[in-house]
Design a protein around this motif. Structure first.
Motif, mmCIF file in Angstrom:
data_model
loop_
_atom_site.group_PDB
_atom_site.id
_atom_site.type_symbol
_atom_site.label_atom_id
_atom_site.label_comp_id
_atom_site.label_asym_id
_atom_site.label_seq_id
_atom_site.Cartn_x
_atom_site.Cartn_y
_atom_site.Cartn_z
ATOM 1 N N ASN A 13 44.476 37.282 47.458
ATOM 2 C CA ASN A 13 44.887 38.297 46.496
ATOM 3 C C ASN A 13 43.679 38.894 45.787
ATOM 4 N N GLY A 14 43.442 40.175 45.971
ATOM 5 C CA GLY A 14 42.395 40.876 45.237
ATOM 6 C C GLY A 14 42.977 41.462 43.971
ATOM 7 N N GLY A 15 42.287 41.278 42.830
ATOM 8 C CA GLY A 15 42.816 41.805 41.573
ATOM 9 C C GLY A 15 41.864 41.510 40.424
ATOM 10 N N THR A 16 42.418 41.034 39.334
ATOM 11 C CA THR A 16 41.587 40.778 38.145
ATOM 12 C C THR A 16 41.557 39.300 37.786
ATOM 13 N N ALA A 17 42.114 38.436 38.632
ATOM 14 C CA ALA A 17 42.117 36.998 38.341
ATOM 15 C C ALA A 17 41.897 36.215 39.624
ATOM 16 N N GLY A 18 41.320 35.018 39.471
ATOM 17 C CA GLY A 18 41.119 34.190 40.656
ATOM 18 C C GLY A 18 39.855 33.367 40.527
ATOM 19 N N GLU A 19 39.755 32.373 41.382
ATOM 20 C CA GLU A 19 38.625 31.432 41.306
ATOM 21 C C GLU A 19 37.339 32.007 41.879
ATOM 22 N N TRP A 20 37.413 33.190 42.498
ATOM 23 C CA TRP A 20 36.223 33.827 43.052
ATOM 24 C C TRP A 20 36.010 35.182 42.374
ATOM 25 N N ALA A 21 34.791 35.422 41.876
ATOM 26 C CA ALA A 21 34.434 36.736 41.332
ATOM 27 C C ALA A 21 33.905 37.611 42.469
ATOM 28 N N VAL A 22 34.315 38.866 42.480
ATOM 29 C CA VAL A 22 33.863 39.795 43.514
ATOM 30 C C VAL A 22 32.494 40.357 43.136
ATOM 31 N N LYS A 23 31.515 40.173 44.008
ATOM 32 C CA LYS A 23 30.188 40.770 43.791
ATOM 33 C C LYS A 23 30.189 42.211 44.272
ATOM 34 N N ARG A 24 30.756 42.429 45.467
ATOM 35 C CA ARG A 24 30.873 43.800 45.979
ATOM 36 C C ARG A 24 31.837 43.824 47.160
ATOM 37 N N ILE A 25 32.422 45.003 47.354
ATOM 38 C CA ILE A 25 33.294 45.233 48.512
ATOM 39 C C ILE A 25 32.690 46.394 49.280
ATOM 40 N N THR A 26 32.276 46.142 50.504
ATOM 41 C CA THR A 26 31.615 47.164 51.322
ATOM 42 C C THR A 26 32.495 47.500 52.529
ATOM 43 N N THR A 27 32.791 48.773 52.698
ATOM 44 C CA THR A 27 33.537 49.196 53.875
ATOM 45 C C THR A 27 32.550 49.388 55.022
ATOM 46 N N ILE A 28 32.679 48.581 56.065
ATOM 47 C CA ILE A 28 31.775 48.687 57.220
ATOM 48 C C ILE A 28 32.264 49.782 58.156
ATOM 49 N N CYS A 29 33.571 49.813 58.427
ATOM 50 C CA CYS A 29 34.152 50.936 59.182
ATOM 51 C C CYS A 29 35.644 51.010 58.918
ATOM 52 N N GLY A 30 36.209 52.180 59.144
ATOM 53 C CA GLY A 30 37.633 52.386 58.884
ATOM 54 C C GLY A 30 37.920 52.510 57.395
ATOM 55 N N THR A 31 39.188 52.349 57.045
ATOM 56 C CA THR A 31 39.632 52.493 55.664
ATOM 57 C C THR A 31 39.215 51.275 54.841
ATOM 58 N N GLY A 32 38.759 51.507 53.615
ATOM 59 C CA GLY A 32 38.324 50.411 52.743
ATOM 60 C C GLY A 32 39.489 49.746 52.030
ATOM 61 N N LEU A 33 39.145 48.930 51.046
ATOM 62 C CA LEU A 33 40.145 48.268 50.205
ATOM 63 C C LEU A 33 39.898 48.681 48.760
ATOM 64 N N ALA A 34 40.955 48.661 47.945
ATOM 65 C CA ALA A 34 40.820 49.039 46.538
ATOM 66 C C ALA A 34 39.898 48.066 45.801
ATOM 67 N N THR A 35 39.361 48.541 44.713
ATOM 68 C CA THR A 35 38.479 47.740 43.870
ATOM 69 C C THR A 35 39.210 46.512 43.325
ATOM 70 N N ALA A 36 38.470 45.420 43.223
ATOM 71 C CA ALA A 36 39.005 44.204 42.610
ATOM 72 C C ALA A 36 37.830 43.470 41.989
ATOM 73 N N THR A 37 38.065 42.796 40.875
ATOM 74 C CA THR A 37 36.976 42.027 40.247
ATOM 75 C C THR A 37 37.038 40.560 40.628
ATOM 76 N N HIS A 38 38.218 40.113 41.057
ATOM 77 C CA HIS A 38 38.388 38.703 41.400
ATOM 78 C C HIS A 38 39.274 38.552 42.629
ATOM 79 N N LEU A 39 39.162 37.369 43.249
ATOM 80 C CA LEU A 39 40.003 37.037 44.400
ATOM 81 C C LEU A 39 40.602 35.653 44.183
ATOM 82 N N SER A 40 41.904 35.544 44.417
ATOM 83 C CA SER A 40 42.537 34.218 44.415
ATOM 84 C C SER A 40 43.028 33.922 45.823
ATOM 85 N N VAL A 41 42.965 32.658 46.185
ATOM 86 C CA VAL A 41 43.384 32.225 47.518
ATOM 87 C C VAL A 41 44.527 31.242 47.323
#
Lengths: 185, 185
Positions: A13-41
């Motif tokens: 789950n990408g969003g504003t909460a989670g045990e992992w902080a997002v450093k950056r989201i880079t689109t390598i090819c195709g459509t990207g993903l929306a911004t998120a500050t945290h990821l929960s698994v």
């Protein structure tokens, strides 16, 4: 990290909460993903609002031979090592052309010509890895690969990605997003 | 028949309504399925009460080589032939031991030792076949195989099943149900 058992779904789950902080989201090819500050698994679907949720399932290996599996097992490190404060989640989709190839043709591109397993093996045990499948689940990607490594090994990890992305196999990748994470707990 | 597109789910609903009448449901091994008089095959989940619903997805081939795929394509018949008034739906689950085998080990059991594709090929074009995957979907079976044939070819179809079930591959099958159907429309 949650999300372990074979055959069980794992929710990224990408969003504003989670045990992992997002450093950056880079689109390598195709459509990207929306911004998120945290990821929960998570092992289960959670009702909290998320920017996006990617769902995958651990499954059987599709190309690895017994010899390769043995070599990987002898060298690989488990997830959750205290020193592995960095992670990457890399969702990938392959082209219809890839999926129309027969099993022997995909195997030949994957290993004999692109050396996918052999290249990955060079970065063991520093980079721990777990593959989740999602093509049969009908999601927007075919695979989600999760990597964990210590901060000092991120340069080596980047080097591995450069080599894989230059391979013949990657000519069949039409969507790839590279999500870099730092453990917060 | 509905349920065609690659990557889309197909719903096999057992109950009291549907375009196929159930002739018999035979439990080959493991737990059986509840009684049903009819089967409907749908592209979408339907709210009607069903005795059971089995969900599968068409996916890429896992063992077939390019040569084998070419030979199958040259001989196989499509689904929906007017003379193919009989069908069989055979859901199968394989053991954890099977899924722990490496790709080359599974391939060797599947074809080199059990001759799964070669045996099936002998019954083309009389028996048309479509495979649906469900292991990654987390359902009670790993595969659903759908067969269609004319009434006069049911003896040959049974003969094929006897040969496959006697193979080494089938020692890895721990749940199998054989549902025989007749077209009503």
């Amino acid at each position: 990290m949650s999300g372990g058992a074979t055959g069980m779904k794992t929710y990224f789950n990408g969003g504003t909460a989670g045990e992992w902080a997002v450093k950056r989201i880079t689109t390598i090819c195709g459509t990207g993903l929306a911004t998120a500050t945290h990821l929960s698994v998570e092992d289960d679907e959670t009702p909290a609002p998320h920017a996006w949720t990617l769902i995958g399932v651990r499954s059987n290996q599709r190309y690895t031979t017994r010899n390769e599996a043995g070599a990987l097992l002898a060298r690989q490190a488990p997830l959750g090592r205290p020193e592995a404060a960095c992670a990457a989640l890399i969702p990938i989709r392959k082209t219809p052309l890839w999926w129309e190839l027969a099993q022997d043709e995909r195997r030949a591109v994957f290993e004999e010509r692109s050396r996918h397993t052999s290249i990955g093996m060079e970065y063991l045990p520093q980079v721990a890895r777990r593959l989740y499948h999602c093509r049969d689940l009908g999601g927007p990607f075919d695979f989600l690969t999760w990597f964990e490594f210590a901060p000092e090994h991120e340069v080596a990890f980047d080097d591995m990605l450069v080599r894989l992305r230059a391979s013949e196999e990657w000519t069949y990748v039409d969507r790839e997003v590279d999500i870099r994470l730092v453990r917060t707990l």
